[in-house]
Motif scaffolding. Sequence first.
Motif, PDB file in Angstrom:
ATOM      1  N   GLU A   1     -10.157   1.791  -3.717  1.00  0.00           N
ATOM      2  CA  GLU A   1     -11.556   1.462  -3.997  1.00  0.00           C
ATOM      3  C   GLU A   1     -11.920   0.152  -3.322  1.00  0.00           C
ATOM      4  N   ASP A   2     -13.118   0.114  -2.783  1.00  0.00           N
ATOM      5  CA  ASP A   2     -13.593  -1.079  -2.074  1.00  0.00           C
ATOM      6  C   ASP A   2     -14.097  -2.094  -3.091  1.00  0.00           C
ATOM      7  N   ILE A   3     -13.177  -2.902  -3.596  1.00  0.00           N
ATOM      8  CA  ILE A   3     -13.480  -3.928  -4.592  1.00  0.00           C
ATOM      9  C   ILE A   3     -13.231  -5.289  -3.950  1.00  0.00           C
TER      10      ILE A   3
ATOM     11  N   LEU B   1     -10.880  -8.512 -14.354  1.00  0.00           N
ATOM     12  CA  LEU B   1     -10.276  -7.522 -13.467  1.00  0.00           C
ATOM     13  C   LEU B   1      -8.924  -7.096 -14.029  1.00  0.00           C
TER      14      LEU B   1
ATOM     15  N   THR C   1      -9.889   3.322 -13.020  1.00  0.00           N
ATOM     16  CA  THR C   1     -10.542   2.878 -11.791  1.00  0.00           C
ATOM     17  C   THR C   1     -10.924   1.407 -11.943  1.00  0.00           C
ATOM     18  N   GLY C   2     -11.293   0.793 -10.827  1.00  0.00           N
ATOM     19  CA  GLY C   2     -11.762  -0.585 -10.868  1.00  0.00           C
ATOM     20  C   GLY C   2     -10.684  -1.613 -11.122  1.00  0.00           C
ATOM     21  N   THR C   3      -9.421  -1.281 -10.864  1.00  0.00           N
ATOM     22  CA  THR C   3      -8.319  -2.202 -11.114  1.00  0.00           C
ATOM     23  C   THR C   3      -7.901  -2.914  -9.828  1.00  0.00           C
TER      24      THR C   3
ATOM     25  N   ASN D   1      -6.287  -0.458  -7.446  1.00  0.00           N
ATOM     26  CA  ASN D   1      -7.259   0.284  -6.632  1.00  0.00           C
ATOM     27  C   ASN D   1      -7.762  -0.559  -5.471  1.00  0.00           C
ATOM     28  N   ALA D   2      -8.035  -1.838  -5.755  1.00  0.00           N
ATOM     29  CA  ALA D   2      -8.548  -2.735  -4.725  1.00  0.00           C
ATOM     30  C   ALA D   2      -7.517  -2.982  -3.632  1.00  0.00           C
TER      31      ALA D   2
ATOM     32  N   HIS E   1      -7.072  -0.114  -1.151  1.00  0.00           N
ATOM     33  CA  HIS E   1      -8.136  -0.081  -0.146  1.00  0.00           C
ATOM     34  C   HIS E   1      -7.947  -1.177   0.883  1.00  0.00           C
TER      35      HIS E   1
END
Length: 336
Positions: free
Chosen positions: A83-85, A105, A115-117, A120-121, A124
């Motif tokens: 994910e693009d975080i 975070l 998600t959003g961890t 995930n970042a 990406h």
Amino acid sequence: MPDPETAETLEVTLPTEAGGERLDRALAAALPDLSRTRIQALVRAGKVSLGGRLADDPGKKVLGGEAVTIEVPPPEPALPEAEDIPLNIVFEDDDLIVIDKPAGLVVHQGAGNWTGTLVNALLHHCKGSLSGIGGVERPGIVHRLDKDTSGLLVAAKNDKTHRHLANQFADHGRTGDLERAYYALVWGVPLRPHATVDAPIDRDPRNREKMHVSKPGKGREAVTHWELIESYGPPKAPVASLIRCTLETGRTHQIRVHMAHIGHPVLGDPLYGTGYKTKSKHLSELARDRLEALDRQALHAAHLAFEHPASGEILSFDSDLPDDLRQLVESLQNLS
């Protein structure tokens, strides 16, 4: 990738004082890394032997003193997605990446946080190079920070780096160059300028979300060194203080548990500082507002140093207090 067919075998002897307790409750107290729900599932799946015999009832009363063997299959989570975080990157090369993590975070995926961890970042940002590093659950991660703790964290980009860093963190700097230091705002002021809390930590049997200081001989070794940086409020009745903590072990919630244990819980801590909410009446209106707006424990991972696995160079990083903690400190400094 770890072999999905490989299971971990745990062996434990129940304490004699556990006699008369349910099997699942006694095992949850003896094995704090396994939740009671997880233990119940393992018992029902035929993965638990009690006194050499298969146990299939989580509610079975134990005698105390029995030897227990548990076969724990490896987790089979869904593969995390990239994910693009945005990340605040402090340092990066081909082997590792150092992040200054914001409060809020989550580091690892888990129930309610798929998600959003940070995982995930990183997947990406590192464009798949973390695949398999440390397993699918936590690729590249060798240590963690609580969701609402801000500060420095390092992740590995390859297996060799992961093993090297994991060994450093497992050693906790006892024989190597690993250093970790945290700033914490706590209620009250300790009587001494510095000290060590050496108290084992275990999961709280009354609240599975919490840890607690356990009796000697139980729980896992936990050692926190702290020193007083400054205090806030009238000299004869200070309200709060800033302390610097260094860790000799790395238990879940260690600083938060230890500071509460000595009577100085971290400001804003929703688990271990609830009994100190009335102390906020001694704060100024501005300090109360900023503490309420903080909405997290006032804890920041401010210093991280370790040996680079490839070059052997000692890398050292420092992180200033984030804006929310800095503003809270400023309001506390104005107390009189």
